[in-house]
Each structure stands twice: as structure tokens, then as C-alpha cells.
Design a protein around this motif. Sequence first.
Motif, mmCIF file in Angstrom:
data_model
loop_
_atom_site.group_PDB
_atom_site.id
_atom_site.type_symbol
_atom_site.label_atom_id
_atom_site.label_comp_id
_atom_site.label_asym_id
_atom_site.label_seq_id
_atom_site.Cartn_x
_atom_site.Cartn_y
_atom_site.Cartn_z
ATOM 1 N N GLY A 75 0.841 -1.210 0.000
ATOM 2 C CA GLY A 75 0.000 0.000 0.000
ATOM 3 C C GLY A 75 0.869 1.251 0.000
ATOM 4 N N GLU A 78 2.611 1.633 -3.434
ATOM 5 C CA GLU A 78 1.684 2.075 -4.489
ATOM 6 C C GLU A 78 1.396 3.572 -4.361
ATOM 7 O OE1 GLU A 78 -0.596 -2.120 -5.447
ATOM 8 O OE2 GLU A 78 -1.676 -0.597 -4.313
ATOM 9 N N GLN A 79 1.243 4.026 -3.105
ATOM 10 C CA GLN A 79 1.023 5.473 -2.908
ATOM 11 C C GLN A 79 2.229 6.272 -3.410
ATOM 12 O OE1 GLN A 79 0.412 6.097 1.247
ATOM 13 N NE2 GLN A 79 -1.712 5.428 1.212
ATOM 14 N N GLY A 81 4.279 5.444 -5.737
ATOM 15 C CA GLY A 81 4.260 5.423 -7.198
ATOM 16 C C GLY A 81 3.306 6.480 -7.738
ATOM 17 N N ARG A 82 2.124 6.582 -7.101
ATOM 18 C CA ARG A 82 1.151 7.607 -7.532
ATOM 19 C C ARG A 82 1.732 9.002 -7.300
ATOM 20 N NH1 ARG A 82 -2.703 3.760 -5.935
ATOM 21 N NH2 ARG A 82 -2.732 4.315 -3.748
ATOM 22 N N SER A 132 5.324 -2.717 -7.128
ATOM 23 C CA SER A 132 4.244 -1.989 -6.450
ATOM 24 C C SER A 132 4.206 -0.528 -6.892
ATOM 25 C CB SER A 132 4.416 -2.048 -4.932
ATOM 26 O OG SER A 132 4.599 -3.356 -4.511
ATOM 27 N N MET A 133 5.390 0.103 -7.031
ATOM 28 C CA MET A 133 5.381 1.522 -7.430
ATOM 29 C C MET A 133 4.882 1.664 -8.869
ATOM 30 S SD MET A 133 8.643 3.243 -5.477
ATOM 31 C CE MET A 133 8.215 4.938 -5.869
ATOM 32 N N ASN A 135 2.818 -0.374 -10.383
ATOM 33 C CA ASN A 135 1.363 -0.584 -10.339
ATOM 34 C C ASN A 135 0.661 0.678 -9.879
ATOM 35 O OD1 ASN A 135 1.455 -3.140 -11.184
ATOM 36 N ND2 ASN A 135 1.300 -4.100 -9.166
ATOM 37 N N GLY A 136 1.202 1.293 -8.814
ATOM 38 C CA GLY A 136 0.599 2.519 -8.273
ATOM 39 C C GLY A 136 0.535 3.603 -9.340
ATOM 40 N N SER A 139 -1.912 2.315 -12.380
ATOM 41 C CA SER A 139 -3.297 1.897 -12.188
ATOM 42 C C SER A 139 -4.175 3.034 -11.698
ATOM 43 C CB SER A 139 -3.356 0.772 -11.155
ATOM 44 O OG SER A 139 -2.928 1.290 -9.913
ATOM 45 N N ASP A 140 -3.585 4.219 -11.561
ATOM 46 C CA ASP A 140 -4.353 5.313 -10.975
ATOM 47 C C ASP A 140 -4.980 6.164 -12.068
ATOM 48 O OD1 ASP A 140 -5.341 6.995 -9.150
ATOM 49 O OD2 ASP A 140 -3.490 8.095 -8.808
#
Length: 386
Positions: A75, A78-79, A81-82, A132-133, A135-136, A139-140
Motif C-alpha cells: 500500500g 503504491e502510494q 508510485g502515484r 508496487s510503485m 502498479n501505483g 493503475s491510478d
Amino acid sequence: MNLRAIAQVRSNFRSVTETTNGSDRLTNSFYGFLFGENPILRQLFPAAMDMQRERLVAAISYLLDILDDTERAVGFLEQLGRDHRKYGVEGDHYPLAGRALHSALRAYTGPAFWTNSIDEAWLDVIDLIVTSMANGADSDDLPSHWEATVVEHRKILDDLAVVRLQADVPVPYDTGQYLPVRTPQRPRMWRYLSPAIPANDYGELEFHVRKVSGGWVSPSMVNETQVGDRWTMAAPLGGLRVDLTSGADVLMIGSGTGIAPLRAQIMEMTTRGINPRVHLFVGGRFPCDLYDLGTLWQISLSNPWLTVVPISEFDTDPWWHTGPTIEPPFGMHQRLTGEIGSIVASFGSWSDRQIQVAGSPTMISSTVRALLDAGTPASRIQHDPV
Ligand SMILES: Cc1cc2nc3c(=O)[nH]c(=O)nc-3n(C[C@H](O)[C@H](O)[C@H](O)COP(=O)(O)OP(=O)(O)OC[C@H]3O[C@@H](n4cnc5c(N)ncnc54)[C@H](O)[C@@H]3O)c2cc1C
């Protein structure tokens, strides 16, 4: 990842960053590999890289701290990465960064200590980071940033301002999260600020900003902000939250503007009928730094589940403070004097509570250390990355 591999990467990272100038040398090496192999990426980063370096080490340290909780770690990544979308970083840049991090760690650890098992453990961590990054970032489908207009700028203390803004469209943060913020006075510098009110449908935002002496951005936020300024916010980060399903009571420890995310969560809780008990310790260096006691007191009057305990390091205001003295309102717990972490831990381990700590990096680490020394399980304590 297995516990042995996690212990190995933690101890390797500590051995690298805790040597003299270790963090600087590691991050220089990382950016050296990254920009050396991919010069095009340099333009995505600010000219002054000091803050990037600090953030890289802070983010990896935080990730390693929470690595045994895979869901939380993913989590967080991913944040991040966004968040990096605000610089124009995209999903396919992360494998390049992963390779640079691996090369930097291997080069800096040296062949004598870089064993096969450390190599494998780091490759697993780096794979988690990259996947994860990316994906973040990919996928946003939210915008990469939001704009808001300053509608009020109020200096509460010489070094502290409350800034209220009206966003063009509501920023979709969860109460307790923090936002990357950019101001027109420092157009290329992003800083994290924690909204001090719950997320709402009207796009209202409130930040409490403390001037860090010698800082690039916070002095201008406190002294130069004007009504009408347009601020930019990027994707929300962080996961401070009260778990209302766990049945556990809550301990919140906030110092200075660190009370912002705690206050926002408490305000959100006031809209619910039933809440766990919340003990809030509010700290400041001097009594005058307890600038928000009045609001917290008002909330506690109509919400009996909330207890507020003020603490200041010094018993009196400094001679240069010319504003009013802030004393706890009649009926509130008396102000205690001393170091906030030691005082809270002197009441016991609070090990049956869900605990949140928010404040400066030094305050967070000393408070967490005091709690751990008092026997609090680390898994009970939440704080934002420092
Ligand atoms: C998750 C998170 C949430 C935050 N929320 C808030 C908030 O709601 N309100 C707020 O005012 N600030 C908040 N901050 C701190 C803020 O993001 C900036 O770091 C701070 O304002 C300093 O920025 P600057 O550009 O003035 O200093 P910089 O130019 O970035 O740094 C100057 C020097 O000050 C040190 N420094 C940086 N931050 C601090 C600090 N907080 N205390 C002591 N020394 C520091 C740096 O290490 C550096 O040596 C938050 C930080 C994080 C990580």
C-alpha cells in the motif's frame, strides 16, 4: 519474504546508512547509476537534490520497518508510485531505478560483505518496490494534481500559520493522510502537509504550517502566502487511521503541527455516535506552542470519549514571545512539563491501545523509542514516514 531475509536487508541497510556520510554516499551512488545509465531521467528531478536524497533514505527505512506486513508495505509503495507521477515518473521508469538501487547497494556494501543471500534478499525487496510503485503509477486514473485557492492565511505564532484553501474540485484524501503541496512562491519544490480537517465534499482544506528555520519552503508558506494564491496538491499518501472495528481504545501523541492529522481524525469521529476512548497528548516546546488547545477543548466538551492532555517541554514561554499565554482551559487536564515521549511512556506501555505518533522526525523517533522501551509492541504504533 521470510523473516531471515527481512532481517538481513534491515541490518545491511543500517550498516550502510549508519556509517559516517553513509546515506549521502549511498544516494549519490544510486543517482549516479540512475542518471549515468538513463540521462533522460535527470530532467524529471529538481535541480537541488538534497531533499530527494533525504526522502529516498527515509522511504527505504520506513519500508524496511513495515516489511513484515506485506499488505501495508505494498500500500505504501503504491502510494509512492502515484505520488511520483507529479514529477512525470511513469511505470516503466521503475525497473531502471530498481537496477540503480541494486548496483548502489552492492557497490557500497563491498564484495566482502555482499553475500549471495543478501543479494537474493535485496532482489526480492527491489522487485516488490518496482512492481508496487509501477502498479501505483499505472493503475491510478485520478488526476496527477489538484489546484486550490488560498482563502485565509492566519499567523497564529511568529513561526506558525493556519492556511485555509478552497480546492477547485475536492481532493480525495482519507482523513489522516498527507498531501504533497507546491506553492507559487517555490514553484518547483514539493513539501508534504497534513490536512487538519477531514476530507469533505466542498473542497475545503486547512493546513497548519510551522516555519523550519533555514528551510526552503516553510518560511515562505508562513510569511509570504497571500489570499488568492493558487496552491497545487498531488496524490495523497499515508495511512494513519483509527481502526473502529478492532475494539481497541486509542492513544494519539502529537507535537506542534503534528496534531493536524490527529485532529482531523478526531473531528471525523465526532460525526459518529459510538467511538473508542481516545487519549490525546498534545505537545509543544513552550506553552505558547499549544496553539490549538481551545479547539481540542471544545471538541472534548461534547465528546466524552476524548481526553486531551497538554504537555510542554518548558514550563514558561520564552522571553521573545509577545502574544498571549496559552493555558489549559478550566476543567482540562493540567499541563505537564517534560519530554512528551517520556511523559506518555511514564504512564505505562499502553499496549492495549492503537497508537498514533505525529510530529517532527526527532519527536517521532524519541517517542517511539520511549514507548518500545516501556514495552509497547511495535505493531501497535503507527506513524508517517519521517
Ligand atoms: C508525512 C509528513 C507530513 C508533514 N506534515 C506537515 C504539516 O502538516 N505541517 C508542517 O508544517 N510540516 C509538515 N511536514 C514537514 C514539511 O513537509 C517540511 O519538511 C517542512 O515544512 C520543512 O520544509 P522546508 O522546505 O522549510 O525545509 P527544508 O529546506 O526541506 O529543510 C531544511 C532543514 O530542516 C530540516 N527539517 C525538515 N523538516 C523538518 C521538521 N519538520 N522539523 C525539523 N527539521 C526539519 C531538514 O532536514 C533540513 O535540514 C510534514 C512532513 C512529513 C514527512
